[in-house]
Design a protein around this motif. Structure first.
Motif, PDB file in Angstrom:
ATOM      1  N   MET A 285       0.827  -1.214   0.000  1.00  0.00           N
ATOM      2  CA  MET A 285       0.000   0.000   0.000  1.00  0.00           C
ATOM      3  C   MET A 285       0.855   1.255   0.000  1.00  0.00           C
ATOM      4  O   MET A 285       0.341   2.350   0.152  1.00  0.00           O
ATOM      5  CB  MET A 285      -0.937  -0.021   1.207  1.00  0.00           C
ATOM      6  N   GLY A 286       2.171   1.074  -0.157  1.00  0.00           N
ATOM      7  CA  GLY A 286       3.061   2.228  -0.245  1.00  0.00           C
ATOM      8  C   GLY A 286       3.700   2.630   1.055  1.00  0.00           C
ATOM      9  O   GLY A 286       4.349   3.677   1.129  1.00  0.00           O
ATOM     10  N   ASP A 287       3.542   1.808   2.095  1.00  0.00           N
ATOM     11  CA  ASP A 287       4.173   2.088   3.379  1.00  0.00           C
ATOM     12  C   ASP A 287       5.439   1.243   3.478  1.00  0.00           C
ATOM     13  O   ASP A 287       5.402   0.059   3.795  1.00  0.00           O
ATOM     14  CB  ASP A 287       3.222   1.754   4.535  1.00  0.00           C
ATOM     15  N   GLY A 288       6.578   1.877   3.191  1.00  0.00           N
ATOM     16  CA  GLY A 288       7.856   1.169   3.217  1.00  0.00           C
ATOM     17  C   GLY A 288       8.635   1.406   4.490  1.00  0.00           C
ATOM     18  O   GLY A 288       9.861   1.295   4.494  1.00  0.00           O
ATOM     19  N   SER A 289       7.945   1.722   5.579  1.00  0.00           N
ATOM     20  CA  SER A 289       8.616   2.005   6.852  1.00  0.00           C
ATOM     21  C   SER A 289       9.458   0.814   7.292  1.00  0.00           C
ATOM     22  O   SER A 289       9.065  -0.341   7.128  1.00  0.00           O
ATOM     23  CB  SER A 289       7.591   2.350   7.929  1.00  0.00           C
ATOM     24  N   LEU A 290      10.618   1.129   7.883  1.00  0.00           N
ATOM     25  CA  LEU A 290      11.587   0.107   8.290  1.00  0.00           C
ATOM     26  C   LEU A 290      11.531  -0.091   9.798  1.00  0.00           C
ATOM     27  O   LEU A 290      11.627   0.867  10.561  1.00  0.00           O
ATOM     28  CB  LEU A 290      12.993   0.534   7.869  1.00  0.00           C
ATOM     29  N   LEU A 291      11.373  -1.345  10.218  1.00  0.00           N
ATOM     30  CA  LEU A 291      11.406  -1.672  11.635  1.00  0.00           C
ATOM     31  C   LEU A 291      12.831  -2.069  12.011  1.00  0.00           C
ATOM     32  O   LEU A 291      13.381  -3.030  11.468  1.00  0.00           O
ATOM     33  CB  LEU A 291      10.442  -2.825  11.938  1.00  0.00           C
ATOM     34  N   LEU A 292      13.417  -1.325  12.935  1.00  0.00           N
ATOM     35  CA  LEU A 292      14.785  -1.573  13.381  1.00  0.00           C
ATOM     36  C   LEU A 292      14.726  -2.209  14.764  1.00  0.00           C
ATOM     37  O   LEU A 292      14.268  -1.599  15.723  1.00  0.00           O
ATOM     38  CB  LEU A 292      15.563  -0.252  13.412  1.00  0.00           C
ATOM     39  N   HIS A 293      15.201  -3.472  14.841  1.00  0.00           N
ATOM     40  CA  HIS A 293      15.136  -4.211  16.097  1.00  0.00           C
ATOM     41  C   HIS A 293      16.425  -4.040  16.902  1.00  0.00           C
ATOM     42  O   HIS A 293      17.525  -4.092  16.360  1.00  0.00           O
ATOM     43  CB  HIS A 293      14.922  -5.702  15.820  1.00  0.00           C
ATOM     44  N   ASN A 294      16.248  -3.864  18.200  1.00  0.00           N
ATOM     45  CA  ASN A 294      17.366  -3.823  19.146  1.00  0.00           C
ATOM     46  C   ASN A 294      18.521  -2.942  18.646  1.00  0.00           C
ATOM     47  O   ASN A 294      19.661  -3.396  18.516  1.00  0.00           O
ATOM     48  CB  ASN A 294      17.874  -5.246  19.408  1.00  0.00           C
ATOM     49  N   PRO A 295      18.259  -1.687  18.351  1.00  0.00           N
ATOM     50  CA  PRO A 295      19.333  -0.807  17.837  1.00  0.00           C
ATOM     51  C   PRO A 295      20.395  -0.524  18.888  1.00  0.00           C
ATOM     52  O   PRO A 295      20.114  -0.530  20.088  1.00  0.00           O
ATOM     53  CB  PRO A 295      18.585   0.472  17.448  1.00  0.00           C
TER      54      PRO A 295
END
Length: 376
Positions: A285-295
């Protein structure tokens, strides 16, 4: 009698002029792509004995005599290996000129002339050469300018800037220069505004066949070490059949690939496996948000760039991410707690008694009295 004879002569002249008028064909227009092969059409009514000539700007390029067996005059040296006729098509009335690896110098007005026992036939073609726009990129320079870049274009394109939200009186500087082949490179600069998050650069081809749009959005984000962070990236509306990439850059380092995604195949290539991911139900749907785990504070602090690439369009989101260390946060919290404890302990200590003149011992008073009596 003379009148009848004059009318007959006029009628005969008309019959002679009409076929010529019928044969008058307007110029055809053809656009060929730079460095690719192109065919300039020319058809005639075959008779078995033809002399076929091709001209550009009335300069002879190629001459061919066709009579049963084929023989050809040599064309000028510049075109000997690039221009030719298909021999097996001549008997079918096809004298189209085949031009390989078109260049900028091949532009112009071409004339195909066929002389035969049936008379003379000719046609004209105005040929253009275009090197289409292949890519438009944007980048931010160190002096707070944003650049719009493209190269290997012909003719020189037109560049237009806009912002979201819209801002009037944008003053850009655009420089175009041809290379040795005549293809143009484009560099357009615009000074950035502090409160403008999105910049849009549109590059239009001169012939109107293409309109490329590239946009860049800036943002900042603060995260905490060890706590999952979502770095936002939204595609423009109606963005379909796209290719999504994420890269990471630390100061003075080259960009590193993080992740890529192809919408048509729904295939993801994750170079930070276990560390980052996309929300698969939202990315289409155009949501390319990136989930960053344990930064981690040092390892993952830097610039994250998300790029949507589609048909004649490109959208980039650059987010400056700072990851705060939990140890520093704990140290600050503990220091604050220690300060509060010290203050509380201080407040609970017994107060020191300060003696006044009313509280002095009685013997001091008596000594004072004896001393005074000695002087009486």
């Amino acid at each position: 009698m003379r009148m009848v004879k004059a009318l007959a002569q006029a009628f005969l002249r008309l019959l002679w002029i009409l076929p010529l008028a019928k044969c008058k064909i307007p110029d055809a227009h053809l656009t060929c792509l730079f460095s690719e092969d192109c065919v300039l059409p020319c058809s005639f009514k075959p008779s078995g004995n033809e002399i076929i000539s091709w001209y550009r700007q009335e300069v002879l390029l190629l001459s061919h005599f066709h009579q049963g067996g084929d023989q050809s005059d040599q064309p000028p040296k510049d075109h000997r290996t690039r221009m030719y006729l298909l021999q097996d098509q001549l008997s079918r009335g096809n004298a189209s000129l085949h031009l390989s690896q078109c260049g900028i110098k091949d532009r112009g007005r071409y004339r195909c002339l066929v002389n035969s026992t049936l008379g003379q036939q000719e046609s004209f073609i105005i040929m253009k050469v275009e090197a289409p726009i292949k890519m438009v990129t944007m980048e931010i320079s160190k002096n707070t300018e944003i650049q719009c870049l493209s190269k290997d274009i012909f003719p020189a394109p037109r560049v237009q800037w806009s912002t979201l939200p819209p801002k009037a009186n944008l003053r850009s500087t655009t420089h175009m220069a041809p290379n040795t082949e005549g293809l143009y490179s484009v560099q357009s600069k615009l000074r950035m505004f502090g409160n403008t998050p999105t910049y849009v650069c549109t590059v239009n081809s001169t012939y109107g066949s293409q309109s490329w749009k590239s946009s860049l959005q800036k943002g900042e984000l603060i995260g905490e070490a060890g706590r999952e962070l979502s770095i936002p990236c939204m595609a423009p509306q109606n963005f379909q059949n796209f290719f999504l990439t994420w890269t990471f850059t630390r100061t003075n380092d080259k960009p590193k690939d993080i992740l890529s995604y192809v919408s048509q195949t729904r295939r993801t290539s994750n170079f930070w496996e276990g560390r980052v991911e996309l929300e698969q139900d939202r990315v289409l749907m155009g949501d390319g948000s990136l989930l960053l785990h344990n930064p981690e504070s040092q390892e993952h602090t830097g610039t994250y760039t998300c790029t949507f690439s589609g048909f004649q369009s490109r959208h980039m989101v650059q987010t400056q991410v700072a990851i705060r260390s939990t140890s520093r946060r704990s140290l600050t919290a503990n220091q604050g707690k220690a300060d509060r404890t010290t203050l509380e302990d201080t407040e609970m200590q017994p107060m020191e008694t300060i003696k006044t003149s009313d509280d002095l011992p009685m013997d001091n008073c008596q000594l004072t009295a004896g001393h005074n009596n000695g002087h009486t």
